[in-house]
Structure formats: C-alpha cells, structure tokens
Design an enzyme around this catalytic site. Sequence first.
Site, PDB file in Angstrom:
ATOM      1  N   ARG A   1       3.084  69.189 -56.836  1.00  0.00           N
ATOM      2  CA  ARG A   1       2.981  70.464 -57.538  1.00  0.00           C
ATOM      3  C   ARG A   1       1.589  71.046 -57.319  1.00  0.00           C
ATOM      4  NH1 ARG A   1       2.561  69.308 -62.861  1.00  0.00           N
ATOM      5  NH2 ARG A   1       0.581  70.402 -62.971  1.00  0.00           N
TER       6      ARG A   1
ATOM      7  N   GLU B   1      -5.583  72.967 -58.030  1.00  0.00           N
ATOM      8  CA  GLU B   1      -5.425  71.551 -57.687  1.00  0.00           C
ATOM      9  C   GLU B   1      -4.013  71.271 -57.204  1.00  0.00           C
ATOM     10  OE1 GLU B   1      -4.738  68.859 -61.297  1.00  0.00           O
ATOM     11  OE2 GLU B   1      -5.946  70.469 -62.139  1.00  0.00           O
TER      12      GLU B   1
END
Length: 315
Positions: free
Chosen positions: A262, A277
Amino acid sequence: MSEQVYRVDGDTRQALGRVAVFMGGDSAERAVSLKSGAAVVSALQSAGVDAYGVDVQGCLLETVKEPEFDRVFIALHGRGGEDGTLQAILAQAGIPYTGSEVLASALAMDKLRTKYVFEGCGLPTPKFRAMASLDEADEVLAALSLPLSVKPSREGSSIGIFKVTSRDELIRAYRNASEHDSLVLVEEWIEGPEFTVSVLQGRALPAIGLSTDHEFYDYDAKYLTDDTQYRIPCGLAPDLELELQHLAVNAFQVLGCRTWGRVDVMQDEDGGFWLLEVNTSPGMTDHSLVPMAARAAGISFEELVVRILRDTLEG
C-alpha cells in the site's frame, strides 16, 4: 441469495501445502497484527487452504528450527516481521513467504531511506531532514518550512507521529518520536486530502480517499474509531486517479517491492501528489484499506489472500 465464497481447487490446495500465518510479534504493532493474522487465517481456511495461525514472539530463528509448514503468510507489522529480518531468515531456510523480499522490506520500513530513494528517482516526496538529536532543531527549522510532520523513521501504523507548528512543538515531538526510534524523520506538512493506493500483483487497485476529524490519519483513526471516512470512488477526476495510481505503482517498483502493498500519498492545494511511504505488510483488519480497495475492484477477501499466497509458488 448469498455470495459464493471463493475456493481454491484441489491442485492449488495441494501445491500450497500447509500454510502458517505469522502474526503478533513483539513490535509496537502487535495488537493490530493479531487482528490481521486472525482475519487472514479465517479467509484462507474459508477458501479451502490448510492454514493455521502462529503467534510469533521472541527469537525469530526459532520459527524455522523444525517447521511444520510449507510456506508462510506474513501478517506481522513493524520491526522484526516487516523490516527484512524475518524475510532473511525464511529465505535462508528455503521457506517461501508472502510479500516483498529482504531489501525492499528493509527499505520500505525505513521511511527516511525510502525518501532518499524517491528523491534519487525523481519521484515527488515532501522536503525532509533526518534528526538525530535536539541540537539539530534549529538546523531543521532553517531548512524546512512549518508546519512539519515528525515521525520515527522505522515505525508503522502512524505510531509516534506529530504535527508541529513551532520550535517548542518540534522539541516535544522529537522527544516523543525518539522514544520509538533513535532516528527521526522531519518533513514538510502537505495540507490537503490524503489518499492510499493498494498495489496487487503489479497493478493499482482503486484509490481510497481518507477523511478524519483527527489532526491527521493517526493510529486511532486507522484502527479504533468508527468516524473515519473512506471514499471509494476517491473523489478525483478519472485522469487524476490514473496519475495517482501510476505514481503509486512507480513508487512500489523503485523500492523493489513484490506482490502486494500500500502506498500513502498526499495532494496539495495545487493538485500535486506527494509520496509519503510504502507499506509492504499492510493491515488486514476490519478497518484495513487493502481489503477495502480489493472489494471495490470486485475481489473478495478470500480471493485477495489466496492471490497473495499463490505468488509464493512462483520462482
């Protein structure tokens, strides 16, 4: 009429063998990992896979001493299970496992070094500095514009993250963040909507827009409260969502990530996207985003976990 549960065929069940779902661990994300692992075990069993849960605590080397399983579904979050340590142990023992390999896991877990890679590859990420002591506060403030985000470099689930608008707040936030990690990442705060894009087998799933009454999408907003809003469709025009998905897949690939993960992204007031991130072992709880995005793409939770697991048969 009830939906038909996704099931593996006999050949796939036999090829997968006995599957251990590693969960729990000793990191700050233990509680979330236990929930993720339990959900994965239940889904795999419903799909007809011979799976069981293992609460991994203590020395990780013990997990491969006399294994009673053929492969591992990693549902551990945080240090030890998500940072390349477990991946290296399983690889050395010749045991197939889900998700990214050693280097990509280690890179993605370290937010600071992730940003170095993004920066080096020309991908957009907020301006940042590393902070290793209080003596560096003035240097950081001279280099970056307030407000700032302060976070431990190697934690997940938004643990230890603070938004700061002054020097005094930076000092307090650094002290708190450094309790989790000696290396603290400070980056410029992007004001605007937050999005997350799940990547599955090289393709982006529908983007999810996030809204919360909290200052940002913190631990409580992720796992505890019921007032966080998840937008699917995400609210972007189709061409902008495609741009966002392309950026997420690119970020996933430059870190060398594998199978699933993700990517978290902010959008500024001018419409530009900024990478925050990459998560290589995201949550799989009832509040989690990857299963949510998969459902929006017509993929059930059972099919999702089987597709992730099936990739361990390749190579």
